[in-house]
Design a protein around this motif. Structure first.
Motif, PDB file in Angstrom:
ATOM      1  N   TRP A 186       5.075 -13.312 -23.463  1.00 46.16           N
ATOM      2  CA  TRP A 186       3.667 -13.041 -23.704  1.00 46.16           C
ATOM      3  C   TRP A 186       3.123 -11.993 -22.745  1.00 46.16           C
ATOM      4  O   TRP A 186       3.771 -11.615 -21.769  1.00 46.16           O
ATOM      5  CB  TRP A 186       2.870 -14.335 -23.557  1.00 46.16           C
ATOM      6  N   GLN A 187       1.876 -11.533 -23.027  1.00 41.84           N
ATOM      7  CA  GLN A 187       1.101 -10.670 -22.136  1.00 41.84           C
ATOM      8  C   GLN A 187      -0.364 -11.084 -22.215  1.00 41.84           C
ATOM      9  O   GLN A 187      -0.800 -11.638 -23.226  1.00 41.84           O
ATOM     10  CB  GLN A 187       1.191  -9.197 -22.547  1.00 41.84           C
ATOM     11  N   THR A 188      -1.114 -10.767 -21.181  1.00 40.24           N
ATOM     12  CA  THR A 188      -2.534 -11.130 -21.161  1.00 40.24           C
ATOM     13  C   THR A 188      -3.337 -10.354 -22.198  1.00 40.24           C
ATOM     14  O   THR A 188      -4.377 -10.828 -22.646  1.00 40.24           O
ATOM     15  CB  THR A 188      -3.161 -10.887 -19.770  1.00 40.24           C
ATOM     16  N   THR A 189      -2.880  -9.169 -22.586  1.00 36.26           N
ATOM     17  CA  THR A 189      -3.606  -8.340 -23.550  1.00 36.26           C
ATOM     18  C   THR A 189      -3.277  -8.703 -24.999  1.00 36.26           C
ATOM     19  O   THR A 189      -3.870  -8.147 -25.918  1.00 36.26           O
ATOM     20  CB  THR A 189      -3.283  -6.856 -23.319  1.00 36.26           C
ATOM     21  N   CYS A 190      -2.386  -9.627 -25.202  1.00 38.18           N
ATOM     22  CA  CYS A 190      -1.938 -10.044 -26.543  1.00 38.18           C
ATOM     23  C   CYS A 190      -2.844 -11.167 -27.042  1.00 38.18           C
ATOM     24  O   CYS A 190      -2.795 -12.281 -26.529  1.00 38.18           O
ATOM     25  CB  CYS A 190      -0.480 -10.489 -26.455  1.00 38.18           C
ATOM     26  N   VAL A 191      -3.671 -10.867 -28.038  1.00 38.30           N
ATOM     27  CA  VAL A 191      -4.625 -11.856 -28.547  1.00 38.30           C
ATOM     28  C   VAL A 191      -3.922 -13.093 -29.120  1.00 38.30           C
ATOM     29  O   VAL A 191      -4.317 -14.218 -28.799  1.00 38.30           O
ATOM     30  CB  VAL A 191      -5.596 -11.213 -29.569  1.00 38.30           C
ATOM     31  N   PRO A 192      -2.875 -12.959 -29.942  1.00 38.46           N
ATOM     32  CA  PRO A 192      -2.198 -14.169 -30.417  1.00 38.46           C
ATOM     33  C   PRO A 192      -1.593 -14.999 -29.274  1.00 38.46           C
ATOM     34  O   PRO A 192      -1.550 -16.227 -29.356  1.00 38.46           O
ATOM     35  CB  PRO A 192      -1.110 -13.635 -31.357  1.00 38.46           C
ATOM     36  N   CYS A 193      -1.157 -14.326 -28.203  1.00 43.23           N
ATOM     37  CA  CYS A 193      -0.630 -15.047 -27.034  1.00 43.23           C
ATOM     38  C   CYS A 193      -1.728 -15.908 -26.420  1.00 43.23           C
ATOM     39  O   CYS A 193      -1.509 -17.071 -26.078  1.00 43.23           O
ATOM     40  CB  CYS A 193      -0.112 -14.068 -25.979  1.00 43.23           C
ATOM     41  N   ARG A 194      -2.911 -15.332 -26.294  1.00 42.56           N
ATOM     42  CA  ARG A 194      -4.053 -16.049 -25.727  1.00 42.56           C
ATOM     43  C   ARG A 194      -4.423 -17.260 -26.578  1.00 42.56           C
ATOM     44  O   ARG A 194      -4.860 -18.283 -26.064  1.00 42.56           O
ATOM     45  CB  ARG A 194      -5.268 -15.119 -25.637  1.00 42.56           C
ATOM     46  N   THR A 195      -4.235 -17.134 -27.889  1.00 46.49           N
ATOM     47  CA  THR A 195      -4.586 -18.203 -28.821  1.00 46.49           C
ATOM     48  C   THR A 195      -3.652 -19.398 -28.678  1.00 46.49           C
ATOM     49  O   THR A 195      -4.090 -20.546 -28.706  1.00 46.49           O
ATOM     50  CB  THR A 195      -4.543 -17.671 -30.270  1.00 46.49           C
ATOM     51  N   GLU A 196      -2.357 -19.141 -28.507  1.00 49.03           N
ATOM     52  CA  GLU A 196      -1.386 -20.236 -28.513  1.00 49.03           C
ATOM     53  C   GLU A 196      -1.182 -20.904 -27.146  1.00 49.03           C
ATOM     54  O   GLU A 196      -0.762 -22.049 -27.083  1.00 49.03           O
ATOM     55  CB  GLU A 196      -0.041 -19.771 -29.059  1.00 49.03           C
ATOM     56  N   MET A 197      -1.490 -20.220 -26.073  1.00 52.91           N
ATOM     57  CA  MET A 197      -1.195 -20.770 -24.749  1.00 52.91           C
ATOM     58  C   MET A 197      -1.917 -22.083 -24.435  1.00 52.91           C
ATOM     59  O   MET A 197      -1.311 -22.998 -23.874  1.00 52.91           O
ATOM     60  CB  MET A 197      -1.414 -19.732 -23.665  1.00 52.91           C
ATOM     61  N   PRO A 198      -3.188 -22.246 -24.787  1.00 52.47           N
ATOM     62  CA  PRO A 198      -3.818 -23.551 -24.539  1.00 52.47           C
ATOM     63  C   PRO A 198      -3.146 -24.681 -25.330  1.00 52.47           C
ATOM     64  O   PRO A 198      -3.071 -25.815 -24.852  1.00 52.47           O
ATOM     65  CB  PRO A 198      -5.272 -23.338 -24.979  1.00 52.47           C
ATOM     66  N   ASP A 199      -2.639 -24.369 -26.520  1.00 45.32           N
ATOM     67  CA  ASP A 199      -1.910 -25.380 -27.293  1.00 45.32           C
ATOM     68  C   ASP A 199      -0.610 -25.754 -26.588  1.00 45.32           C
ATOM     69  O   ASP A 199      -0.242 -26.929 -26.524  1.00 45.32           O
ATOM     70  CB  ASP A 199      -1.605 -24.874 -28.703  1.00 45.32           C
ATOM     71  N   PHE A 200       0.092 -24.763 -26.067  1.00 44.30           N
ATOM     72  CA  PHE A 200       1.320 -25.047 -25.314  1.00 44.30           C
ATOM     73  C   PHE A 200       1.009 -25.904 -24.094  1.00 44.30           C
ATOM     74  O   PHE A 200       1.731 -26.841 -23.771  1.00 44.30           O
ATOM     75  CB  PHE A 200       2.010 -23.750 -24.875  1.00 44.30           C
ATOM     76  N   GLU A 201      -0.081 -25.578 -23.415  1.00 43.20           N
ATOM     77  CA  GLU A 201      -0.486 -26.357 -22.236  1.00 43.20           C
ATOM     78  C   GLU A 201      -0.757 -27.813 -22.620  1.00 43.20           C
ATOM     79  O   GLU A 201      -0.335 -28.736 -21.916  1.00 43.20           O
ATOM     80  CB  GLU A 201      -1.729 -25.746 -21.585  1.00 43.20           C
ATOM     81  N   ALA A 202      -1.431 -28.016 -23.738  1.00 41.56           N
ATOM     82  CA  ALA A 202      -1.731 -29.382 -24.182  1.00 41.56           C
ATOM     83  C   ALA A 202      -0.444 -30.154 -24.468  1.00 41.56           C
ATOM     84  O   ALA A 202      -0.314 -31.316 -24.071  1.00 41.56           O
ATOM     85  CB  ALA A 202      -2.623 -29.345 -25.422  1.00 41.56           C
ATOM     86  N   ILE A 203       0.511 -29.523 -25.137  1.00 41.32           N
ATOM     87  CA  ILE A 203       1.788 -30.189 -25.420  1.00 41.32           C
ATOM     88  C   ILE A 203       2.513 -30.488 -24.117  1.00 41.32           C
ATOM     89  O   ILE A 203       3.072 -31.573 -23.936  1.00 41.32           O
ATOM     90  CB  ILE A 203       2.668 -29.332 -26.358  1.00 41.32           C
ATOM     91  N   ALA A 204       2.518 -29.528 -23.202  1.00 37.16           N
ATOM     92  CA  ALA A 204       3.196 -29.718 -21.915  1.00 37.16           C
ATOM     93  C   ALA A 204       2.621 -30.910 -21.157  1.00 37.16           C
ATOM     94  O   ALA A 204       3.358 -31.660 -20.512  1.00 37.16           O
ATOM     95  CB  ALA A 204       3.091 -28.447 -21.068  1.00 37.16           C
ATOM     96  N   ARG A 205       1.332 -31.110 -21.245  1.00 37.72           N
ATOM     97  CA  ARG A 205       0.693 -32.246 -20.564  1.00 37.72           C
ATOM     98  C   ARG A 205       0.993 -33.566 -21.260  1.00 37.72           C
ATOM     99  O   ARG A 205       1.059 -34.609 -20.617  1.00 37.72           O
ATOM    100  CB  ARG A 205      -0.807 -32.030 -20.471  1.00 37.72           C
ATOM    101  N   GLU A 206       1.168 -33.521 -22.583  1.00 35.94           N
ATOM    102  CA  GLU A 206       1.420 -34.741 -23.364  1.00 35.94           C
ATOM    103  C   GLU A 206       2.872 -35.204 -23.306  1.00 35.94           C
ATOM    104  O   GLU A 206       3.145 -36.386 -23.397  1.00 35.94           O
ATOM    105  CB  GLU A 206       1.068 -34.504 -24.841  1.00 35.94           C
ATOM    106  N   ARG A 207       3.795 -34.260 -23.216  1.00 37.39           N
ATOM    107  CA  ARG A 207       5.217 -34.579 -23.383  1.00 37.39           C
ATOM    108  C   ARG A 207       6.009 -34.230 -22.132  1.00 37.39           C
ATOM    109  O   ARG A 207       6.186 -33.059 -21.815  1.00 37.39           O
ATOM    110  CB  ARG A 207       5.779 -33.816 -24.575  1.00 37.39           C
ATOM    111  N   GLN A 208       6.513 -35.249 -21.464  1.00 35.92           N
ATOM    112  CA  GLN A 208       7.316 -35.053 -20.261  1.00 35.92           C
ATOM    113  C   GLN A 208       8.740 -34.608 -20.595  1.00 35.92           C
ATOM    114  O   GLN A 208       9.472 -34.169 -19.712  1.00 35.92           O
ATOM    115  CB  GLN A 208       7.338 -36.335 -19.428  1.00 35.92           C
ATOM    116  N   ASP A 209       9.133 -34.718 -21.875  1.00 32.83           N
ATOM    117  CA  ASP A 209      10.485 -34.343 -22.289  1.00 32.83           C
ATOM    118  C   ASP A 209      10.585 -32.883 -22.722  1.00 32.83           C
ATOM    119  O   ASP A 209      11.625 -32.439 -23.196  1.00 32.83           O
ATOM    120  CB  ASP A 209      10.961 -35.250 -23.434  1.00 32.83           C
ATOM    121  N   VAL A 210       9.503 -32.124 -22.564  1.00 32.26           N
ATOM    122  CA  VAL A 210       9.466 -30.718 -22.967  1.00 32.26           C
ATOM    123  C   VAL A 210       9.053 -29.866 -21.769  1.00 32.26           C
ATOM    124  O   VAL A 210       8.102 -30.200 -21.063  1.00 32.26           O
ATOM    125  CB  VAL A 210       8.478 -30.499 -24.134  1.00 32.26           C
ATOM    126  N   VAL A 211       9.793 -28.775 -21.549  1.00 31.30           N
ATOM    127  CA  VAL A 211       9.489 -27.837 -20.466  1.00 31.30           C
ATOM    128  C   VAL A 211       9.019 -26.531 -21.094  1.00 31.30           C
ATOM    129  O   VAL A 211       9.707 -25.971 -21.956  1.00 31.30           O
ATOM    130  CB  VAL A 211      10.740 -27.572 -19.596  1.00 31.30           C
TER     131      VAL A 211
END
Length: 183
Positions: free
Chosen positions: A80-105
């Motif tokens: 990803w890059q900070t200037t990539c709008v789709p990257c910005r869109t998906e990162m909070p979702d990845f963060e939420a999954i990372a917080r929910e699932r200890q079996d995923v890095v």
């Protein structure tokens, strides 16, 4: 020719729609909570579906970390890059999954940007998973990343199961992880 122009217009409309979505899971983090990594390197190897992921390593808090350290867990490797709008869109979702699932890095490889820019962005968006810096783009090149975001889903045995180009939703990511992530 007219068909191609119409297809291109449709793609632009879809990208604009993705960019206009907001995500309620984003939350600001203090800069100290942002996990940047240094000295990113990749061993020789191919990055193909069904094959072993080449050894990727980085330094975090003075310690060398490698992908093989995460055997037994699903790894989501996102470019990803900070200037990539789709990257910005998906990162909070990845963060939420990372917080929910200890079996995923989650590992978010930043392409071609400096630590200050990445740290500020991660703090604003609320991303706390590790963000190695691919300052010269060599890791992205080795992974054949031509478009951002590009996400690799790696199973518990270190095999590449899926390469997704473009933004991916929380539900899509969860489904992919569940499809091959069961022990």
């Amino acid at each position: 020719m007219l068909g191609r122009l119409a297809s291109f217009g449709l793609i632009l409309c879809l990208l604009a729609a993705c960019a206009s979505q907001t995500n309620s899971t984003a939350q600001s983090l203090p800069a100290s909570a942002v996990s940047l990594a240094q000295n990113l390197s990749l061993a020789e190897g191919t990055v193909q579906i069904g094959e072993q992921i080449p050894e990727l390593s980085y330094e975090q808090a003075g310690k060398k970390v490698t992908l093989s350290d995460f055997r037994g867990k699903v790894v989501v490797l996102n470019f990803w890059q900070t200037t990539c709008v789709p990257c910005r869109t998906e990162m909070p979702d990845f963060e939420a999954i990372a917080r929910e699932r200890q079996d995923v890095v989650f590992i978010g490889v930043n392409k071609d940007e400096n630590a200050e820019v990445v740290q500020r962005f991660a703090s604003e968006v609320g991303v706390s998973y590790v963000l190695p810096l691919d300052r010269d783009g060599s890791i992205s090149k080795a992974f054949n990343v031509n478009y951002l975001p590009t996400t690799y889903f790696i199973d518990r045995d270190g095999l590449v199961q899926k390469i997704h180009v473009g933004a991916i939703s929380r539900s899509q990511a969860n489904k992919l992880i569940s499809d091959f992530g069961q022990p």
